[in-house]
Design a protein around this motif. Structure first.
Motif, PDB file in Angstrom:
ATOM      1  N   SER A 152       0.742  -0.767   0.321  1.00  0.00           N
ATOM      2  CA  SER A 152      -0.111   0.124  -0.237  1.00  0.00           C
ATOM      3  C   SER A 152       0.635   1.602  -0.112  1.00  0.00           C
ATOM      4  CB  SER A 152      -0.717   0.239   1.583  1.00  0.00           C
ATOM      5  OG  SER A 152      -0.431  -0.371   2.275  1.00  0.00           O
ATOM      6  N   CYS A 153       2.009   0.742   0.184  1.00  0.00           N
ATOM      7  CA  CYS A 153       2.998   2.356   0.492  1.00  0.00           C
ATOM      8  C   CYS A 153       3.308   2.840  -0.772  1.00  0.00           C
ATOM      9  CB  CYS A 153       4.033   2.204   1.552  1.00  0.00           C
ATOM     10  SG  CYS A 153       4.812   3.450   2.133  1.00  0.00           S
ATOM     11  N   GLY A 154       4.206   1.437  -1.380  1.00  0.00           N
ATOM     12  CA  GLY A 154       4.480   2.485  -3.090  1.00  0.00           C
ATOM     13  C   GLY A 154       3.415   2.375  -3.689  1.00  0.00           C
ATOM     14  N   GLY A 184       0.777   7.013  -7.019  1.00  0.00           N
ATOM     15  CA  GLY A 184      -0.457   7.583  -7.088  1.00  0.00           C
ATOM     16  C   GLY A 184      -1.748   6.736  -7.614  1.00  0.00           C
ATOM     17  N   VAL A 185      -2.059   5.488  -6.814  1.00  0.00           N
ATOM     18  CA  VAL A 185      -3.246   4.776  -6.845  1.00  0.00           C
ATOM     19  C   VAL A 185      -3.548   5.592  -5.083  1.00  0.00           C
ATOM     20  CG1 VAL A 185      -3.879   2.488  -6.714  1.00  0.00           C
ATOM     21  CG2 VAL A 185      -1.557   2.917  -8.000  1.00  0.00           C
ATOM     22  N   ALA A 186      -5.141   5.316  -5.311  1.00  0.00           N
ATOM     23  CA  ALA A 186      -6.390   5.944  -4.262  1.00  0.00           C
ATOM     24  C   ALA A 186      -6.370   4.281  -4.143  1.00  0.00           C
ATOM     25  CB  ALA A 186      -7.272   6.238  -5.813  1.00  0.00           C
ATOM     26  N   GLU A 222       2.198  -5.123  -8.646  1.00  0.00           N
ATOM     27  CA  GLU A 222       0.945  -5.031  -7.901  1.00  0.00           C
ATOM     28  C   GLU A 222      -0.334  -5.523  -8.994  1.00  0.00           C
ATOM     29  OE1 GLU A 222       1.996  -4.443  -5.557  1.00  0.00           O
ATOM     30  OE2 GLU A 222       3.017  -3.350  -4.777  1.00  0.00           O
ATOM     31  N   LEU A 223      -0.368  -5.283  -9.842  1.00  0.00           N
ATOM     32  CA  LEU A 223      -1.649  -5.516 -10.985  1.00  0.00           C
ATOM     33  C   LEU A 223      -1.811  -7.339 -10.499  1.00  0.00           C
ATOM     34  CD1 LEU A 223      -4.245  -4.880 -12.414  1.00  0.00           C
ATOM     35  CD2 LEU A 223      -2.628  -4.777 -14.060  1.00  0.00           C
ATOM     36  N   VAL A 224      -0.686  -8.171 -10.693  1.00  0.00           N
ATOM     37  CA  VAL A 224      -0.557  -9.195 -11.129  1.00  0.00           C
ATOM     38  C   VAL A 224      -0.938  -9.379  -9.564  1.00  0.00           C
ATOM     39  CG1 VAL A 224       0.661 -11.188 -11.047  1.00  0.00           C
ATOM     40  CG2 VAL A 224       0.335  -9.281 -12.693  1.00  0.00           C
ATOM     41  N   PHE A 225      -0.360  -9.177  -8.587  1.00  0.00           N
ATOM     42  CA  PHE A 225      -0.090 -10.052  -7.751  1.00  0.00           C
ATOM     43  C   PHE A 225      -1.260  -9.681  -6.611  1.00  0.00           C
ATOM     44  CE2 PHE A 225       0.677  -8.714  -2.971  1.00  0.00           C
ATOM     45  CZ  PHE A 225       0.932  -9.933  -2.100  1.00  0.00           C
ATOM     46  N   ASN A 226      -2.386  -8.609  -6.777  1.00  0.00           N
ATOM     47  CA  ASN A 226      -3.863  -8.028  -6.470  1.00  0.00           C
ATOM     48  C   ASN A 226      -4.990  -9.057  -7.190  1.00  0.00           C
ATOM     49  OD1 ASN A 226      -3.111  -5.917  -4.236  1.00  0.00           O
ATOM     50  ND2 ASN A 226      -2.582  -5.621  -5.473  1.00  0.00           N
ATOM     51  N   ILE A 227      -4.205  -9.564  -8.388  1.00  0.00           N
ATOM     52  CA  ILE A 227      -5.227  -9.940  -9.347  1.00  0.00           C
ATOM     53  C   ILE A 227      -5.652 -11.788  -8.294  1.00  0.00           C
ATOM     54  CG2 ILE A 227      -5.722 -11.876 -11.268  1.00  0.00           C
ATOM     55  CD1 ILE A 227      -4.899  -8.972 -12.460  1.00  0.00           C
ATOM     56  N   LEU A 228      -4.417 -12.201  -8.196  1.00  0.00           N
ATOM     57  CA  LEU A 228      -4.481 -13.153  -7.291  1.00  0.00           C
ATOM     58  C   LEU A 228      -4.789 -13.998  -5.974  1.00  0.00           C
ATOM     59  CD1 LEU A 228       0.110 -14.421  -8.963  1.00  0.00           C
ATOM     60  CD2 LEU A 228      -2.314 -14.802 -10.046  1.00  0.00           C
ATOM     61  N   ARG A 229      -4.360 -12.384  -5.839  1.00  0.00           N
ATOM     62  CA  ARG A 229      -4.841 -12.439  -3.970  1.00  0.00           C
ATOM     63  C   ARG A 229      -6.123 -12.067  -4.299  1.00  0.00           C
ATOM     64  NH1 ARG A 229      -2.650  -8.146   0.034  1.00  0.00           N
ATOM     65  NH2 ARG A 229      -2.988  -6.721  -1.011  1.00  0.00           N
ATOM     66  N   ASP A 230      -7.430 -11.847  -5.234  1.00  0.00           N
ATOM     67  CA  ASP A 230      -8.466 -11.548  -5.293  1.00  0.00           C
ATOM     68  C   ASP A 230      -8.878 -10.798  -4.349  1.00  0.00           C
ATOM     69  OD1 ASP A 230     -10.855 -11.614  -6.195  1.00  0.00           O
ATOM     70  OD2 ASP A 230     -11.524 -12.690  -4.828  1.00  0.00           O
ATOM     71  N   ARG A 282      -7.890  -3.452  -4.844  1.00  0.00           N
ATOM     72  CA  ARG A 282      -6.683  -2.666  -5.528  1.00  0.00           C
ATOM     73  C   ARG A 282      -6.783  -3.021  -6.580  1.00  0.00           C
ATOM     74  NH1 ARG A 282      -3.224  -3.748  -0.577  1.00  0.00           N
ATOM     75  NH2 ARG A 282      -3.994  -1.669   0.578  1.00  0.00           N
ATOM     76  N   TYR A 283      -6.809  -4.307  -7.253  1.00  0.00           N
ATOM     77  CA  TYR A 283      -6.507  -4.769  -8.638  1.00  0.00           C
ATOM     78  C   TYR A 283      -7.358  -3.211  -9.665  1.00  0.00           C
ATOM     79  CZ  TYR A 283     -10.309  -7.832  -9.287  1.00  0.00           C
ATOM     80  OH  TYR A 283     -10.991  -8.183  -9.055  1.00  0.00           O
TER      81      TYR A 283
END
Length: 199
Positions: A30-32, A37-39, A142-150, A154-155
């Motif tokens: 989340s910090c990264g 600039g990701v909300a 971050e996109l791939v990781f958050n898809i994998l963890r549903d 985030r994604y």
């Protein structure tokens, strides 16, 4: 002092302590995302640091004064890592070495050294004393990781930023997809999120 200010102070201290270590490490989570600039629905509560195995061992030795536990192999239903935790200025820091996710018929492994050299975003931290450049995990990771963890919260937010900045899929994302084993379901999801661009 706000928690965000505490996070900034902890990150500056971390950067100073690891200056000259000669091992690649990156800030993610989340910090990264916030620094790119990701909300986010909630402000970050901790710092996530990623490194490869040997680098993680060296970093752990450098941060021992802040350590709250020893490095251990951590295995769960979908994650594998070499994990350790620290308290820096009242902020929890998690060091994740050799991170791997196995989910959605996919296997995704973080190659931190390659990400550091080829894909990472550089962010400069300034203080009254000096400034330090740190590397952030790329949004593609971050996109791939958050898809994998549903984690759609985030994604979806990450995808919106990528579409706005790059028009959709990037070369970095394509390279991460090729170098990992991502299922058709995951690549289709990536395409849907990124304006239908093929991954």
């Amino acid at each position: 002092m706000s928690h965000i200010e505490n996070l900034g102070d902890a990150l500056r201290q971390l950067a100073e302590d690891l200056t000259g270590i000669g091992q690649p490490w990156l800030v993610g989570g989340s910090c990264g995302l916030l620094m790119q600039g990701v909300a986010l629905a909630e402000a970050p509560h901790d710092l996530d640091v990623y490194a490869d195995g040997e680098a993680a061992r060296r970093i752990h030795a450098e941060l021992r004064a802040y350590s709250t536990d020893e490095q251990t192999e951590d295995r769960s239903a979908i994650y594998y890592s070499i994990l350790s935790h620290y308290q820096i200025g009242g902020v929890k820091v998690e060091l994740v070495g050799d991170f791997q996710v196995t989910a959605c018929d996919s296997v995704y492994r973080v190659d931190a050294a390659r990400y550091y050299e080829q894909y990472a975003v550089t962010h400069t931290l300034s203080s009254e004393r000096n400034s330090n450049a740190i590397k952030l995990m790329p949004l593609e990771h971050e996109l791939v990781f958050n898809i994998l963890r549903d984690r759609p919260d985030r994604y979806e937010a990450i995808a919106r930023v990528m579409v706005e900045r790059h028009g959709g899929a990037t070369r970095t994302l394509q390279e991460l997809a090729v170098s990992n084993r991502l299922s058709n379901k995951v690549t289709m999801k990536l395409g849907q999120l990124l304006s239908g661009n093929k991954i």
